[in-house]
Design an enzyme around this catalytic site. Sequence first.
Site, PDB file in Angstrom:
ATOM      1  CG  HIS A 142      -1.955  -1.020   1.276  1.00 21.03           C
ATOM      2  ND1 HIS A 142      -2.836  -1.254   0.243  1.00 21.03           N
ATOM      3  CD2 HIS A 142      -2.267  -1.932   2.252  1.00 21.03           C
ATOM      4  CE1 HIS A 142      -3.639  -2.262   0.564  1.00 21.03           C
ATOM      5  NE2 HIS A 142      -3.314  -2.685   1.767  1.00 21.03           N
ATOM      6  CG  HIS A 181      -6.610  -5.306   2.260  1.00 19.49           C
ATOM      7  ND1 HIS A 181      -5.939  -6.120   3.145  1.00 19.49           N
ATOM      8  CD2 HIS A 181      -7.800  -5.017   2.836  1.00 19.49           C
ATOM      9  CE1 HIS A 181      -6.686  -6.320   4.213  1.00 19.49           C
ATOM     10  NE2 HIS A 181      -7.822  -5.667   4.051  1.00 19.49           N
TER      11      HIS A 181
END
Length: 369
Positions: A142, A181
């Site tokens: 991320h 994710h």
Amino acid sequence: MTAARTGLAWHERMMWHDTGAGASELPAGGWLEPGEHSESPATKRRLKNLLDATGLTEQLVLLTPRAASTDDLVRVHTPEYVARIQELSAGRGGDAGSETPFGNGSFEIAQLAAGGTMAAIDAVLDGRVANAYALVRPPGHHALPGLGMGFCIFANVAVGIRHAQAARGVGRVAVVDWDVHHGNGTQTVFWDDPSVLAISLHQDGLYPALSGLLEETGSAAGAGTTLNVPLPPGSGTGAYLAALDEVVVPALDTFAPEMIVIACGFDAGALDPLGRMLLPAAAFGTMTERLLAAADRLCAGRLVASHEGGYSAGHVPFCGLAVIEALSGLSAGIDDPFAYLATIPGQVVEPHQRAAIDAAAANVAAVPR
């Protein structure tokens, strides 16, 4: 594959990364009673402990990470961001940007996490091992060039790939990210880069919100080199294997990378508290076998997996074990106590999951050769 042909990058100090007290993934405070933060050492340390206890560790090639240098990091991150993390880490810590708390000394630990991925890549490129697993912490997929996000400080996989390209002469690289994710940081780094194919399989709409959409396929010279497979919540083994066979592997065949890197999260596991997918541990092993076959066919078997998310302290070690057994061709000689998860409903592809996979497969035609 014979013994001692798979590398394992590991350093105990990575387990000392301090995310502070939390309430699941949120900072404690107000009506949120303090407890353990989701990104704690438990899952990674328990995976290493399981490898040790079964005797599998001693059959692997242990790779000691070096800390990624500032020069390594700024191939991906802005100098200002790297300097800010270093400054905060020298004090009491802080937040790298968004939901990424860290304490004193975490700058050096995050350097080791990026360096662990680099060490795994170097060992494969040097021929010391056939493939490798980087058991690193904090995770990385991320992290944006100028912002930490979702527990990630530095983009471990992206830093490793840029090292391979800049220092080792590697050209095309493919990333396959199966963390639950979306790998938004990896996507951002390589968005307009034709030399990196970034594929993300993730739970549709989970995190970050409105990220990892089908329409996100790269831009400029990198058009077609971003490929997202947003799967509906409740997807199990059948949906994931169909996505690999019908989207990921055809894209790899078209792109023909010189190395494949797996962003290896285990939060699509059926017991994970931060995801709503249904994978048993065995599915991660099967997915690894599929990518090993692609790597053997396309890039002389050069494959590296770098640990990302996964927050079930009980289940993650067995998911990781399945991957490492698949990479090495070895067996720990133990049964998975969570094997019953392979029999729960949801392991067969459902029509709405099939529609999502078909939609993603339509984008494979745009992947450049």
